[in-house]
Write a protein that holds these residues in place. Structure first.
Motif, PDB file in Angstrom:
ATOM      1  N   ARG A  10       0.810  -1.207   0.000  1.00 10.33           N
ATOM      2  CA  ARG A  10       0.000   0.000   0.000  1.00 10.33           C
ATOM      3  C   ARG A  10       0.852   1.270   0.000  1.00 10.33           C
ATOM      4  O   ARG A  10       0.330   2.358   0.116  1.00 10.33           O
ATOM      5  N   ARG A  30     -11.842  -9.491   6.090  1.00  8.93           N
ATOM      6  CA  ARG A  30     -10.949  -8.712   6.961  1.00  8.93           C
ATOM      7  C   ARG A  30     -11.486  -8.698   8.383  1.00  8.93           C
ATOM      8  O   ARG A  30     -10.728  -8.798   9.346  1.00  8.93           O
ATOM      9  N   SER A  46      -5.298 -12.431   7.101  1.00  6.59           N
ATOM     10  CA  SER A  46      -4.281 -11.452   6.729  1.00  6.59           C
ATOM     11  C   SER A  46      -4.526 -10.949   5.309  1.00  6.59           C
ATOM     12  O   SER A  46      -5.229 -11.581   4.518  1.00  6.59           O
ATOM     13  N   ARG A  47      -3.932  -9.812   5.013  1.00  8.60           N
ATOM     14  CA  ARG A  47      -4.106  -9.197   3.702  1.00  8.60           C
ATOM     15  C   ARG A  47      -3.655 -10.135   2.589  1.00  8.60           C
ATOM     16  O   ARG A  47      -4.302 -10.264   1.559  1.00  8.60           O
ATOM     17  N   TYR A  57      -3.438 -13.449   2.663  1.00  9.16           N
ATOM     18  CA  TYR A  57      -4.370 -14.575   2.572  1.00  9.16           C
ATOM     19  C   TYR A  57      -5.619 -14.173   1.795  1.00  9.16           C
ATOM     20  O   TYR A  57      -6.060 -14.886   0.886  1.00  9.16           O
ATOM     21  N   ALA A  62      -9.653 -12.725  -3.254  1.00  7.21           N
ATOM     22  CA  ALA A  62      -9.715 -11.724  -4.317  1.00  7.21           C
ATOM     23  C   ALA A  62      -9.252 -12.262  -5.666  1.00  7.21           C
ATOM     24  O   ALA A  62      -9.869 -11.988  -6.695  1.00  7.21           O
TER      25      ALA A  62
END
Lengths: 335, 292
Positions: A125, A238, A243-244, A246, A252
């Motif tokens: 990010r 979330r 976790s992001r 995962y 996604a």
């Protein structure tokens, strides 16, 4: 896709192929250039030329030629190459594995690069990595494959000669490969030193072919991942403490792949078309390279056979992509 | 002793050069096993409180001040990884819209069992068995079939049941239900509501129930907090609320509520004068805390 739909699609491919054959056959006879003129020496007499013309059946009306050609085609006979004086079918069969290996490796490289780049671009990010990914992807896409090929030849073949720049295998190398699938065969036989030698030849053309596709598909997949990230089921994941990384992989990615595969499929056919120039550039003995020679020689039966082969490959790729939809998207399974 | 303690929570949205207060020194307290109703109209900041607890605040929203204590521990001082360990296990969410809260490419079974394997460390086979039992518990017929179904094969009510099963799967201490019935048909709403109530009683979970429906509050809440423009106007028990509302706005909300037991009662909208008065108060609060 159900079996019935699959067979329907297969059946639909037949008229497509028929159309392709029709266009190719007549187009090749309308464009200027005469295969007989290309092969006869300057001093040939009218009678010699006429005799040759008759030998290849080129003296008959075009319609008759087409019917004869089509009739032979149904018996698996693509005619005889005018310039190479060999059976077209066996010529293509002999050269095709080289192209398939190149296209396959190139596709794998493109897929791997796309996944790495777009996942990295969506995962981080900060300001730097996502922008770097965009920059890499835009560059990869903006430069056409043959230009990448030239750049690689100049840099890695000439300036720093790390890679061989022509052919498929070192001609002085003794090997006991029986099939034309050199790379696959050497890997199956666990002959890794030979595989490495083959890879050294394959890598530059494969990457050159892969880069434009990588660029465009990476950009699409990254945007698609970012869009998917806004969905409520991601928020839900979330809130469940995953976790992001995962969530990106498990929740996604597959959703983001659905629109990406549509475009990726089109790109894959471009990649296949790109083999023609790339094979020429790297003197790689595949059917693309052969196609250029055939066009220069006005070798009508060979050109027809090659284009038909490319058409079959395009149809197979599209079929595989359609199959992958229903694997990716369960909502399409009961249609 | 309380399970959840929100103290003077102030959240600001910083975008470009402007900043907007989302929460204005919100304080809430929740007892073990009780139901707290968080009531307010759209934009009152109800969901923002939930997001602050769940670590789901938008990137540009900053917590300026305040504290969220869960089980005596400050949530805001935990690392991201430590907080993730609590989420889904000790604190769970029942979302607003079941239609879009399940991943369309993953089966119901995957949704349920990934939480179990992740938080409880059990095997996949064991998780699948427990998932089927959970589906049975939330009164889904034929759980053996539903477990392998995708969300598009289920109705909205069924999906919300699945999400309720997911929320209760790890026996959390706190469940945040963010308007869990708003997106459902009226006939389904009642059944989903009583299901949440039943599960909450069975597991003795604390429930933070976000709603704008005072009728629901009367039915299931022990405590109520009334919010307006990111402020908590009144914090009281549900009984007290209907018998002797302490704030003018609360009274206005009760007057705006249709009553089946009093069909002749007029339904009055919240007056503009009252809203203007509240907004003026908000501005005063903002000015007074501008330099904090």
């Amino acid at each position: 896709m159900s079996l019935k739909q699959f067979l329907q699609r297969l059946l639909l491919a037949l008229p497509t192929l028929f159309g392709v054959s029709l266009v190719v056959f007549f187009l090749m006879r309308v464009v200027p250039g005469d295969p007989i003129a290309m092969m006869t020496p300057p001093g040939a007499t009218e009678a010699d030329v006429a005799q040759l013309r008759a030998l290849y059946g080129l003296d008959k009306p075009i319609i008759t030629q087409y019917v004869i050609w089509l009739g032979a085609l149904f018996q698996g006979d693509l005619g005889t190459s005018i310039s190479l004086r060999q059976d077209v079918f066996s010529l293509i069969l002999e050269r095709m594995p080289a192209t398939l290996e190149l296209a396959f490796l190139s596709t794998m490289i493109a897929i791997a690069l796309c996944l790495i780049l777009s996942l990295a671009g969506a995962y981080f990010r900060d300001r730097i990595i996502p922008r770097a990914v965009d920059a890499i992807a835009s560059t990869a896409q903006a430069v056409p494959d043959f230009l990448w090929g030239l750049i690689f030849i100049l840099l890695l073949g000439v300036a720093w000669p790390l890679f061989p720049i022509s052919g498929r295998i070192n001609p002085r190398l003794d090997h006991d490969l029986v099939s034309q699938f050199y790379l696959f065969e050497s890997l199956i036989k666990l002959d890794f030193s030979l595989a490495l030698e083959l890879l050294r030849h394959l890598l530059l053309p494969a990457i050159a072919l892969a880069l434009p596709m990588t660029g465009i598909v990476t950009r699409l997949l990254k945007v698609s991942l970012e869009e998917t990230w806004k969905q409520d089921y991601i928020t839900m994941a979330r809130a469940r403490g995953f976790s992001r990384w995962y969530i990106l992989r498990k929740e996604a990615l597959r959703n983001a792949l659905i629109p990406t595969v549509t475009l990726g499929g089109v790109q894959l056919t471009f990649l296949l078309g790109g083999t023609v120039l790339i094979e020429k550039l790297f003197s790689y003995p595949g059917i693309g390279n052969m196609a250029i020679g055939a066009v220069i020689q006005r070798d009508l039966p060979l050109i027809q056979g090659l284009i038909l082969t490319f058409a079959v490959m395009f149809i197979v790729i599209n079929l595989l992509i359609d199959l992958s939809y229903s694997w990716l998207n369960p909502r399409m399974r009961h249609g | 002793m309380s399970l959840l303690e929100v103290q003077d929570l102030r959240v600001t949205l910083r975008q470009h050069s402007t900043s907007t207060r989302l929460l204005r020194d919100v304080s809430l307290s929740m007892e073990y096993g009780k139901v707290l109703g968080l009531v307010g109209e759209s934009g009152a900041g109800k969901s923002m409180v939930a997001k602050a607890i769940l670590d789901l605040l938008p990137k540009k929203a900053v917590i300026d001040k305040g504290e969220i204590k869960f089980n005596q521990n400050s949530l805001l001082r935990l690392s991201v990884a430590e907080r993730r360990k609590l989420l889904g296990k000790d604190i769970a969410l029942i979302p607003q819209d079941p239609m879009v809260s399940l991943n369309p490419v993953r089966t119901i079974g995957t949704h349920l069992s990934e939480g179990l394997t992740h938080h409880l460390g059990i095997t996949k086979a064991e998780a699948r068995k427990q998932s089927i039992a959970l589906l049975d518990e939330v009164l889904i017929r034929d759980p053996e079939r539903v477990i392998d179904a995708f969300s598009h094969e289920l109705s909205g009510g069924m999906r919300q049941r699945v999400l309720i099963a997911m929320a209760f799967s790890c026996s959390p201490k706190l469940i945040i239900a963010d308007e869990p019935t708003t997106a459902l048909d009226v006939t389904v709403q009642k059944r989903v509501l009583s299901l949440i109530r039943m599960m909450q009683r069975k597991q003795n979970t604390s429930l933070l129930f976000i709603t704008h429906d005072l009728g629901v509050v009367a039915k299931i809440c022990d405590q109520v907090a009334i919010m307006y423009e990111g402020r908590v106007l009144e914090n009281t028990t549900a009984k007290q609320l209907f018998h002797s509302p302490g704030h003018d706005y609360t009274r206005a909300l009760i007057d705006a509520m249709p009553r089946f037991d009093q069909p002749d009662k007029p339904i009055l909208p919240v007056s503009r004068k009252l809203k203007e008065q509240l907004q003026a108060e908000t501005r005063e609060v903002d000015q007074a805390t501008y330099n904090d």
